[in-house]
Write a protein that holds these residues in place. Structure first.
Motif, PDB file in Angstrom:
ATOM      1  N   ARG A 167       0.807  -1.219   0.000  1.00 52.25           N
ATOM      2  CA  ARG A 167       0.000   0.000   0.000  1.00 52.25           C
ATOM      3  C   ARG A 167       0.843   1.272   0.000  1.00 52.25           C
ATOM      4  NH1 ARG A 167      -5.861  -0.910   2.358  1.00 52.25           N
ATOM      5  NH2 ARG A 167      -6.173  -2.953   1.431  1.00 52.25           N
ATOM      6  N   ARG A 168       2.097   1.142   0.456  1.00 53.40           N
ATOM      7  CA  ARG A 168       2.982   2.323   0.402  1.00 53.40           C
ATOM      8  C   ARG A 168       3.342   2.662  -1.036  1.00 53.40           C
ATOM      9  NH1 ARG A 168       7.750   1.245   4.464  1.00 53.40           N
ATOM     10  NH2 ARG A 168       7.278  -0.804   3.632  1.00 53.40           N
ATOM     11  N   ARG A 225      -0.058   4.054  -2.865  1.00 58.58           N
ATOM     12  CA  ARG A 225      -0.488   5.432  -2.578  1.00 58.58           C
ATOM     13  C   ARG A 225       0.274   6.466  -3.397  1.00 58.58           C
ATOM     14  NH1 ARG A 225       0.175   6.899   3.452  1.00 58.58           N
ATOM     15  NH2 ARG A 225      -0.423   8.896   2.591  1.00 58.58           N
ATOM     16  N   LYS A 226       1.336   6.055  -4.083  1.00 59.67           N
ATOM     17  CA  LYS A 226       2.063   6.977  -4.954  1.00 59.67           C
ATOM     18  C   LYS A 226       1.357   7.143  -6.303  1.00 59.67           C
ATOM     19  CE  LYS A 226       6.592   6.868  -2.968  1.00 59.67           C
ATOM     20  NZ  LYS A 226       6.845   5.905  -1.927  1.00 59.67           N
ATOM     21  N   ASP A 270      -2.156   7.713  -8.880  1.00 60.43           N
ATOM     22  CA  ASP A 270      -3.264   8.672  -8.883  1.00 60.43           C
ATOM     23  C   ASP A 270      -4.500   8.118  -8.178  1.00 60.43           C
ATOM     24  OD1 ASP A 270      -1.667  10.273 -10.491  1.00 60.43           O
ATOM     25  OD2 ASP A 270      -2.507   9.460 -12.358  1.00 60.43           O
ATOM     26  N   ARG A 271      -4.735   6.827  -8.351  1.00 58.19           N
ATOM     27  CA  ARG A 271      -5.993   6.251  -7.893  1.00 58.19           C
ATOM     28  C   ARG A 271      -5.715   4.857  -7.363  1.00 58.19           C
ATOM     29  NH1 ARG A 271     -10.840   4.740 -11.261  1.00 58.19           N
ATOM     30  NH2 ARG A 271      -9.607   4.961 -13.143  1.00 58.19           N
ATOM     31  N   VAL A 272      -6.344   4.510  -6.251  1.00 60.08           N
ATOM     32  CA  VAL A 272      -6.171   3.174  -5.677  1.00 60.08           C
ATOM     33  C   VAL A 272      -7.533   2.495  -5.599  1.00 60.08           C
ATOM     34  CG1 VAL A 272      -5.310   1.813  -3.722  1.00 60.08           C
ATOM     35  CG2 VAL A 272      -4.177   3.968  -4.326  1.00 60.08           C
ATOM     36  N   HIS A 304      -6.727   8.117  -0.646  1.00 61.64           N
ATOM     37  CA  HIS A 304      -5.317   8.035  -0.250  1.00 61.64           C
ATOM     38  C   HIS A 304      -5.125   8.126   1.262  1.00 61.64           C
ATOM     39  CE1 HIS A 304      -4.486   8.317  -4.496  1.00 61.64           C
ATOM     40  NE2 HIS A 304      -3.203   8.169  -4.263  1.00 61.64           N
ATOM     41  N   GLU A 305      -5.973   8.907   1.922  1.00 55.01           N
ATOM     42  CA  GLU A 305      -5.786   9.070   3.369  1.00 55.01           C
ATOM     43  C   GLU A 305      -6.107   7.790   4.147  1.00 55.01           C
ATOM     44  OE1 GLU A 305      -7.456  11.064   1.378  1.00 55.01           O
ATOM     45  OE2 GLU A 305      -9.546  11.252   2.006  1.00 55.01           O
ATOM     46  N   LEU A 335      -4.872   4.905   3.218  1.00 56.64           N
ATOM     47  CA  LEU A 335      -3.821   3.914   2.924  1.00 56.64           C
ATOM     48  C   LEU A 335      -2.678   3.987   3.935  1.00 56.64           C
ATOM     49  CD1 LEU A 335      -3.858   4.466  -0.879  1.00 56.64           C
ATOM     50  CD2 LEU A 335      -4.462   2.353   0.265  1.00 56.64           C
TER      51      LEU A 335
END
Ligand code: ADP
Ligand code: ADP
Length: 229
Positions: free
Chosen positions: A204-205, A208-209, A211-213, A226-227, A229
């Motif tokens: 997950r690190r 989070r880099k 644009d979209r997860v 993102h917040e 993750l």
């Protein structure tokens, strides 16, 4: 415009009399230059989804569009050309051909696309340079470190300036520091070329880099802010 699009995608593997769908009714649109991470538990169907998006497997129902083209409507040869020219692939293991040098490995997709040897070598060299392997072009995979092999695989995936790179845990086999280095270079090149990226990762690190997860969970894709993750 969308480089990848699918709707109502379903996949069920036949296993004896068991018919449990991996997913059903899945939709995804990836715009030009957009980077998307797909996370989820082991067995959630991440690799299955990536295989369908890359035309390596066919859905049970639903359609996949790559660069606006409906995959199921193409002949095998046309699908092969589209895959080579519009998509790049990076896997956990490099899949470089052991008998060929880094340069030859990276040249191959360009040669397959019909370029002459000189043009292919020029483009392959430029890509190897940009991943820091300018001094390793004549080395065979067995003579490269793990990180170098993955960087060569990244160069090969990007050498035809594809619309989208599909990555399945491309740094999953590297130690943490090397993984971070290879990942940063891949992302930088993708962004410089405005190439989209769909990345399957459990990390997950790294996710989070992008644009979209999206999390694949019980057959559905859901957006993870993102917040979280
Ligand atoms: P993930 O990549 O998220 O770990 P996979 O896409 O590999 O998940 O697998 C999703 C589900 O489909 C799992 O239950 C797995 O056992 C099953 N599966 C994957 N590939 C096959 C196959 N070739 N035949 C049968 N079942 C499969
Ligand atoms: P590994 O740890 O598997 O040997 P690395 O990817 O960490 O592989 O890098 C191998 C060597 O290449 C290191 O000496 C590193 O400093 C160097 N290197 C990595 N990226 C670049 C780059 N973009 N340009 C030049 N040299 C690089």
């Amino acid at each position: 415009s969308a480089v990848l699009h699918c709707e109502n995608l379903a996949k069920t593997y036949a296993e004896g009399r068991m018919r449990t769908p991996v997913f059903d009714g899945l939709g995804l649109t990836v715009e030009q230059g957009e980077t998307v991470a797909i996370v989820g538990a082991s067995g959630a169907g991440k690799s299955t989804l990536l295989h369908l998006l890359g035309g390596l497997d066919v859905p049970t129902s639903g359609e996949v569009y790559v660069a606006g083209q409906k995959m199921s409507a193409l002949t095998d040869a046309a699908r092969g050309r589209l895959r080579n020219q519009s998509l790049g692939f990076v896997y956990q293991f490099h899949h470089l051909l052991p008998e060929f040098t880094a340069l030859e490995n990276v040249m191959m997709p360009v040669m397959l696309a019909g370029a002459d040897v000189k043009a292919a070598a020029q483009r392959a060299r430029a890509l190897l340079d940009s991943v820091g392997l300018g001094h390793r072009v004549e080395h065979k995979p067995g003579e490269l470190s793990g990180g170098e092999r993955q960087r060569a695989a990244v160069a090969r995936a990007l050498v035809n300036q594809p619309a989208c790179v599909l990555g399945d845990e491309p740094t999953g086999n590297l130690d943490e520091k090397t993984a971070a280095n290879v990942f940063a270079q891949m992302l930088e090149l993708n962004r410089a070329q405005k190439t989209s990226l769909v990345l399957v990762t459990h990390d997950r690190r790294l996710a989070r880099k992008l644009d979209r997860v999206l999390e694949l969970h019980e057959g559905k894709l859901r957006h993870l802010p993102h917040e979280q993750l």
